[in-house]
Design an enzyme around this catalytic site. Structure first.
Site, mmCIF file in Angstrom:
data_model
loop_
_atom_site.group_PDB
_atom_site.id
_atom_site.type_symbol
_atom_site.label_atom_id
_atom_site.label_comp_id
_atom_site.label_asym_id
_atom_site.label_seq_id
_atom_site.Cartn_x
_atom_site.Cartn_y
_atom_site.Cartn_z
ATOM 1 N N SER A 159 0.831 -1.252 0.151
ATOM 2 C CA SER A 159 0.085 0.056 -0.037
ATOM 3 C C SER A 159 0.981 1.325 0.194
ATOM 4 O O SER A 159 1.946 1.223 0.421
ATOM 5 C CB SER A 159 -0.733 0.042 1.215
ATOM 6 O OG SER A 159 -1.599 1.245 1.385
ATOM 7 N N TYR A 185 -0.473 -0.558 10.536
ATOM 8 C CA TYR A 185 -0.731 -1.026 9.356
ATOM 9 C C TYR A 185 0.269 -0.670 8.342
ATOM 10 O O TYR A 185 0.297 -1.439 7.422
ATOM 11 C CB TYR A 185 -2.117 -0.015 8.843
ATOM 12 C CG TYR A 185 -2.516 -0.347 7.527
ATOM 13 C CD1 TYR A 185 -3.006 -1.537 6.997
ATOM 14 C CD2 TYR A 185 -2.526 0.611 6.556
ATOM 15 C CE1 TYR A 185 -3.514 -1.892 5.528
ATOM 16 C CE2 TYR A 185 -3.023 0.671 5.249
ATOM 17 C CZ TYR A 185 -3.370 -0.693 4.840
ATOM 18 O OH TYR A 185 -3.906 -0.923 3.533
#
Length: 321
Positions: A159, A185
């Site tokens: 990501s 994350y």
């Protein structure tokens, strides 16, 4: 150090969908496996592979719900798995290897995002456990099937959030530092980019190539728990609460978000490369500061090897070069 991390200048539009990327690809007789394949990006990747003739396996934590979501897509099997449980991963992998001799495409798509602090049964922080370590364990167990395919590819979902932080090797599980859900994350997504580097190093001599992919900013069921303020901070929602779709600025539909995953899994342009971070259906440029591209620390071979050694120790599994 980054000689392979070079733009190919594919000139594929940012709005392209996974279905469009794979339109002229024939996967008849091939086997694909997509974790998290029953919703969002994973579901669209499954649709694309199945539409091109692949047999697709979808391991899911809730097989009943997964089968309902995948109903009507031909050539799809759903099996149970819990990526935060190493025992569950082993049971799944053994069952898969009993039924399938080879695996052509492995897409490590499942994940959690920006959740409150929780830990798996081994005390490991959940983002790192599910998004990265569970996939490491699964890949190591499925390695014989990837080798048996002759030529296979592994696509690992990273990501742009990787730009927020490096992997903290001294405190992977937020034991000593204050917990931050976004840093947790981001660390897991940096780990996934490094995973592709180390995995490709081990697989390239055997026909196994690995890639990490940034799909774009997509409002999927997995992030519906975020607050409106968090969505507004990145301009993800319109005033009426619907997702903003602006592919040129990285805001995509799930169909568009699946495009880079599908491209990494099937593009002939990647035949001679691997271990690279991709976005918008191209190899990303190395960018120390820009909003786009990949940070140098996320594709650094030394960091990748250090993470690999830790992961092999934690899982008790390794793959030789």
């Amino acid at each position: 150090m980054y000689e392979t991390q070079t733009l190919l200048h594919t000139r594929i539009d940012a709005a392209v969908t996974g279905a469009e990327v794979i339109r002229h690809v024939d996967l008849t007789g091939r086997v694909a496996l997509v974790t998290g394949g029953s919703s969002g990006l994973g579901l669209e990747s499954v649709r694309a592979f199945a539409s091109s003739g692949a047999q697709v396996c979808v391991p899911a934590i809730d097989p009943v719900a997964a089968r309902a979501a995948l109903r009507g897509i031909k050539g799809v099997d759903v099996w149970p798995i819990d990526l935060s449980n190493l025992g569950s991963i082993k049971v799944f992998a053994n069952a898969f290897l009993e039924r399938r001799r080879s695996l052509d495409l492995l897409v490590l798509n499942a994940g959690v995002i920006a959740q409150p602090l929780s830990r798996d049964q081994h005390g490991r922080e959940r983002h790192f456990s599910v998004n990265y370590l569970g996939h490491f364990h699964l890949t190591a167990l499925l390695w014989p099937a990837l080798l048996a395919a002759g030529k296979s590819r592994v696509v690992i979902l990273s990501s742009r959030a990787h730009q927020l932080c490096e992997v903290d090797f001294d405190d992977l599980d937020f034991v000593r530092r204050p917990y931050d859900k976004w840093m947790a994350y981001a660390q897991s997504k940096t780990a996934n980019a490094l995973f592709a580097v180390a995995l490709d190093q081990r697989g390239r001599g055997h026909g196994v190539r690995a890639f990490s992919a940034h799909p774009g900013m997509i409002v999927t069921p997995g992030i519906r728990h975020l607050t409106r303020a968090e969505f507004d901070a990145v301009g993800a929602l319109a005033q009426d609460g619907t997702p903003v779709i602006d592919p040129a600025n990285d805001k995509k539909t799930a169909e568009q978000g699946a495009a880079t995953t599908v491209w990494c899994a099937t593009a002939p342009a990647l035949e001679a490369t691997g271990g690279v971070y991709c976005e918008n259906c191209d190899v990303a440029s190395v960018e120390p500061e820009e909003r786009f591209g990949v940070r140098p620390y996320a594709i650094d071979p030394e960091r990748a090897e250090r993470l690999w050694r830790i992961s092999a120790s934690r899982t008790g599994l390794d793959i030789g070069t």
